[in-house]
Design a protein around this motif. Sequence first.
Motif, mmCIF file in Angstrom:
data_model
loop_
_atom_site.group_PDB
_atom_site.id
_atom_site.type_symbol
_atom_site.label_atom_id
_atom_site.label_comp_id
_atom_site.label_asym_id
_atom_site.label_seq_id
_atom_site.Cartn_x
_atom_site.Cartn_y
_atom_site.Cartn_z
ATOM 1 N N LEU A 1 38.596 35.511 42.261
ATOM 2 C CA LEU A 1 39.690 35.367 41.399
ATOM 3 C C LEU A 1 40.754 35.405 41.584
ATOM 4 C CD1 LEU A 1 39.827 34.073 37.906
ATOM 5 C CD2 LEU A 1 40.223 36.699 37.049
ATOM 6 N N VAL A 2 40.698 36.690 42.414
ATOM 7 C CA VAL A 2 42.618 36.641 42.503
ATOM 8 C C VAL A 2 43.092 36.059 44.134
ATOM 9 C CG1 VAL A 2 43.330 38.925 43.904
ATOM 10 C CG2 VAL A 2 41.984 39.493 41.298
ATOM 11 N N GLY A 3 42.030 35.479 44.924
ATOM 12 C CA GLY A 3 42.767 35.100 45.676
ATOM 13 C C GLY A 3 43.623 32.983 45.509
ATOM 14 N N LEU A 4 42.459 32.975 43.919
ATOM 15 C CA LEU A 4 43.168 31.676 42.936
ATOM 16 C C LEU A 4 44.659 32.117 42.629
ATOM 17 C CD1 LEU A 4 42.395 28.731 41.793
ATOM 18 C CD2 LEU A 4 40.688 29.861 40.136
ATOM 19 N N LEU A 5 43.994 32.811 41.479
ATOM 20 C CA LEU A 5 45.674 33.430 41.230
ATOM 21 C C LEU A 5 46.789 33.410 42.261
ATOM 22 C CD1 LEU A 5 46.733 34.068 38.541
ATOM 23 C CD2 LEU A 5 46.327 36.777 39.173
ATOM 24 N N TYR A 6 46.354 33.902 43.063
ATOM 25 C CA TYR A 6 47.379 33.932 44.476
ATOM 26 C C TYR A 6 48.229 32.384 45.224
ATOM 27 C CZ TYR A 6 47.474 38.712 45.498
ATOM 28 O OH TYR A 6 47.558 40.980 44.983
ATOM 29 N N SER A 7 46.623 32.181 44.652
ATOM 30 C CA SER A 7 47.404 30.103 45.609
ATOM 31 C C SER A 7 48.149 29.786 44.416
ATOM 32 C CB SER A 7 46.071 29.817 46.271
ATOM 33 O OG SER A 7 45.998 28.661 46.167
ATOM 34 N N SER B 1 47.621 36.876 50.772
ATOM 35 C CA SER B 1 47.252 37.655 50.340
ATOM 36 C C SER B 1 47.321 39.429 51.179
ATOM 37 C CB SER B 1 45.585 37.808 49.983
ATOM 38 O OG SER B 1 44.452 38.580 50.529
ATOM 39 N N PRO B 2 47.569 40.302 50.955
ATOM 40 C CA PRO B 2 47.773 42.029 51.709
ATOM 41 C C PRO B 2 46.563 42.200 51.702
ATOM 42 C CG PRO B 2 47.278 42.149 48.942
ATOM 43 C CD PRO B 2 47.221 40.968 49.284
ATOM 44 N N ALA B 3 45.589 41.434 51.795
ATOM 45 C CA ALA B 3 43.746 41.477 53.131
ATOM 46 C C ALA B 3 44.294 41.523 54.201
ATOM 47 C CB ALA B 3 43.056 40.846 52.167
ATOM 48 N N PRO B 4 43.457 42.354 54.754
ATOM 49 C CA PRO B 4 43.551 42.329 56.539
ATOM 50 C C PRO B 4 42.683 40.043 56.612
ATOM 51 C CG PRO B 4 41.871 43.802 55.786
ATOM 52 C CD PRO B 4 42.447 43.272 54.555
ATOM 53 N N PRO B 5 42.757 39.964 57.652
ATOM 54 C CA PRO B 5 41.806 38.763 58.177
ATOM 55 C C PRO B 5 40.764 39.171 58.466
ATOM 56 C CG PRO B 5 43.636 39.845 60.158
ATOM 57 C CD PRO B 5 44.085 40.727 58.888
ATOM 58 N N ALA B 6 40.040 38.667 58.846
ATOM 59 C CA ALA B 6 38.350 38.981 59.309
ATOM 60 C C ALA B 6 38.067 38.935 60.226
ATOM 61 C CB ALA B 6 37.226 37.577 59.124
ATOM 62 N N ILE B 7 38.465 39.166 60.959
ATOM 63 C CA ILE B 7 38.549 40.150 62.328
ATOM 64 C C ILE B 7 38.524 41.363 62.331
ATOM 65 C CG2 ILE B 7 41.256 39.317 63.287
ATOM 66 C CD1 ILE B 7 38.722 38.596 65.812
ATOM 67 N N ALA B 8 39.866 41.789 61.679
ATOM 68 C CA ALA B 8 39.654 43.002 61.517
ATOM 69 C C ALA B 8 38.396 44.195 60.091
ATOM 70 C CB ALA B 8 41.452 43.560 60.720
ATOM 71 N N LEU B 9 38.354 42.952 59.452
ATOM 72 C CA LEU B 9 37.214 43.602 58.477
ATOM 73 C C LEU B 9 35.997 43.691 59.762
ATOM 74 C CD1 LEU B 9 37.712 41.858 55.351
ATOM 75 C CD2 LEU B 9 38.105 43.235 56.293
#
Length: 85
Positions: free
Chosen positions: A13-19, A25-33
């Motif tokens: 939901l938050v990702g949709l809102l950001y879009s 998004s301030p979230a790290p990329p998947a490789i960091a996760l």
Amino acid sequence: MKPYLISIAVGLLVGLLYSLLGVRSPAPPAIALLGLLGMLLGEQVVPIAKRMTSGHEVASFVRNDCAEHVLGLPVKAKEQPEDRA
């Protein structure tokens, strides 16, 4: 399992809102996760090795202690004594 489903739903939901707002998004990329997952798993190597070398049972330790740490399972609520007023 329910907290994980709620978490992913809110994240979507938050990702949709950001879009819709056109912001990143301030979230790290998947490789960091994936790196963080590796760190969590790596932290468990030494305790498991110690248990194996000392002859203690390993399977229940991995199922209980390691799983709670790596998966972030909710801490079991301790029974609180009733408040007496």
